[in-house]
Design an enzyme around this catalytic site. Structure first.
Site: not given
Ligand code: TEU
Length: 512
Positions: A205, A264
């Protein structure tokens, strides 16, 4: 060939897949009960979103204990049972590793709040004195990805000015300080904990976020909006120090044969992005370019070329995804309704014809659209943005739970899901589910899906066709508004029936 290099990985959003106990929230036993479906669909692996102990402010991405299962989802025994059953059916299991932050309910953070400034407890997070009179202003101007300042104030024990802690996401998700060796040791412990239980991979993540620049400088960029919320020259992300973190993750995983990590990585610059998948870092990173591409032949082709070149530059296999739990679903992005559905089906054939691995998101294989939720139903802490793609899976025709739950689903399931259920689509050879099943079967068994490059053909305006360079497999896309003749070859599969032998608009075909 290692298992992930051409794998089709299916993202299970745990809260919304299958509820075994009627509380309206999906759980691990629910997933185990539906593995037969995933086997039938033909995926190689599942990625499970966080199921660890959590107050669920960000639905599990706020982790209070990364080495235990939240009672909402089950327990370690139900996890082990799910893993064993997935393995028995020949599917690998990837779990989430949330290393950028913890929950405020993590024992480390509770300890930090109770301890004095400068204490070892506080040194696991980013606590800093404020700026301005009495330290009443945050330590820098960083914003949280979800809006508002990236800092929250903790008053001193006697009410005197205290310190601020950093959180790039909600205030309930304090960022860990990755200059602290304890953070490294604990992460390694978590990786080993799950790898020892037998998990096959980790989805990292916010892989671009763990390291922060030492001086925490102000963000000097002008405000602006980008689809995934990040841009380059962003002091919050892609600090060079982050690569040491990924080297550590890789070194730990190298002790466990057959395990992988997929990052990610929300970094726009291709070269900067590719650094995350160098040979001693993560095995894979999500290729998000197609998520941003409109349904236009040139834009899709450019996104494909760019992705292939980016990964090839560092010797990593490409990955592709059209959807995940953070973005509007493909059907909706491509315009919704019949057109959106047709385009999403066409794009499914495009990504599944490409070299490398493909990440699917649950419900994509049903052609689910996003759901417009009433204001009072919204639960996403980032605003209403992400709930529309997180509405639970419709399994069978019975409202209100559609086989997902016998209780009240945590997000209401709309009536339109009634005609998109798994049960209905399994019976229907023309359904989106049947298209995905057939495509996955061909991808797994047909010799045409070999080699790691593609060659482009000439095609009518608004269309493209590529061939897998090691075979005769051709994928043709018609993103124009008129039917077009197909390239020569035998038709293997089309996203919609041909019309008088021609490929209609918003459609794709595989030929050999
Ligand atoms: O997402 C990382 C992230 O930067 C997200 O904020 C993304 O840019 C955003 O959701 C787009 O709308 C990860 C996870 O996939 C997300 O679900 C989590 O909320 C986030 O990390 C925090 O852990």
């Amino acid at each position: 060939m290692r298992w992930w290099q051409e794998a089709v990985v299916y993202e299970v959003y745990v809260r919304s897949f299958a509820d075994s106990d009627g509380d309206g929230v999906g759980d691990l036993n629910g997933i185990r009960g539906r593995l037969g479906y995933l086997e039938l669909l033909g995926v190689d692996a599942l990625w499970l979103t966080p199921f660890y102990r959590s107050p669920m402010v960000d639905h599990g991405y706020d982790v209070a204990d990364p080495r235990d299962v939240d009672p909402l989802f089950g327990d370690l025994e139900s996890f082990d049972a799910l893993l064993a059953e997935a393995h028995r059916r020949g599917m690998q299991v990837v779990v989430d590793l949330v290393g950028n932050h913890t929950s405020t309910e993590h024992e480390w953070f509770r300890g930090a709040v109770e301890s004095a400034p400068g204490s070892p407890e506080r040194a696991r997070y980013h606590f800093r004195p404020g700026r301005g009179r009495n330290g009443a202003e945050p330590p820098n101007n960083w914003r949280s990805v979800f809006g508002g300042p990236a800092w929250t104030h903790v008053p001193g024990p006697g009410g005197e000015p205290g310190e601020w802690y950093m959180h790039l996401f909600t205030a309930d998700q304090p960022d860990l300080d990755w200059t602290n060796p304890e953070v490294w040791a604990d992460t390694e412990k978590t990786i080993r904990f799950w790898a020892d239980r037998g998990v096959d991979g980790f989805r990292i993540d916010v892989a671009h976020g763990m390291a922060k620049p030492e001086t925490l400088p102000d963000d000097l960029r002008q405000p602006g909006w980008t689809p995934l919320g990040h841009r380059d020259n962003d002091p919050r992300f892609d600090d060079p120090g982050v690569h040491d973190v990924h080297r550590m993750i890789r070194a730990v995983l190298d002790h466990y044969p057959g395990r992988m990590a997929v990052g990610e990585v929300l970094v726009g610059d291709d070269e900067a992005f590719a650094r995350y998948v160098r040979p001693d870092e993560l095995h894979q990173a999500f290729g998000f370019r197609l998520l941003h591409a409109p349904f236009e032949a040139d834009a899709v082709r450019a996104a494909i070329d760019r992705t292939l070149a980016t990964f090839a530059g560092v010797g990593a296999e490409p990955t592709w995804t059209l959807a995940n739990h953070d973005v509007p679903r493909a059907v909706t992005r491509y315009g919704g309704g019949d057109v959106g559905t047709a385009r999403a089906r066409a794009m499914a054939l495009v990504v599944l014809a490409l070299p490398g691995s493909v990440y699917l998101y649950q419900g994509e294989e049903l052609g689910l659209p996003d759901v417009e939720l009433a204001e009072e139903a919204v639960q996403d802490p980032s605003g209403r943005g992400r709930d529309g793609c997180r509405v639970p899976m419709p399994w069978d025709a019975e409202p209100p739970g559609y086989g997902f739950t016998t209780g009240a689903a945590w997000l209401p399931m709309p009536q339109e899901y009634g005609r998109l259920t798994v049960a209905a689509q399994l019976e229907d050879v023309g359904s989106t589910l049947s298209l995905y099943r057939r495509a996955l079967e061909l991808r797994a068994n047909h010799p045409g899906f070999a080699g790691d490059a593609v060659e482009w053909y000439g095609a009518p305006p608004g269309c493209f066709a590529f061939r897998r360079s090691a075979s005769t497999l051709v994928c043709a896309l018609n993103a124009s508004s008129v039917p077009v003749p197909l390239p020569p070859g035998d038709v293997l599969l089309t996203s919609v029936p041909l019309v008088d032998g021609e490929l209609p608009p918003n459609a794709a075909a595989w030929l050999t």
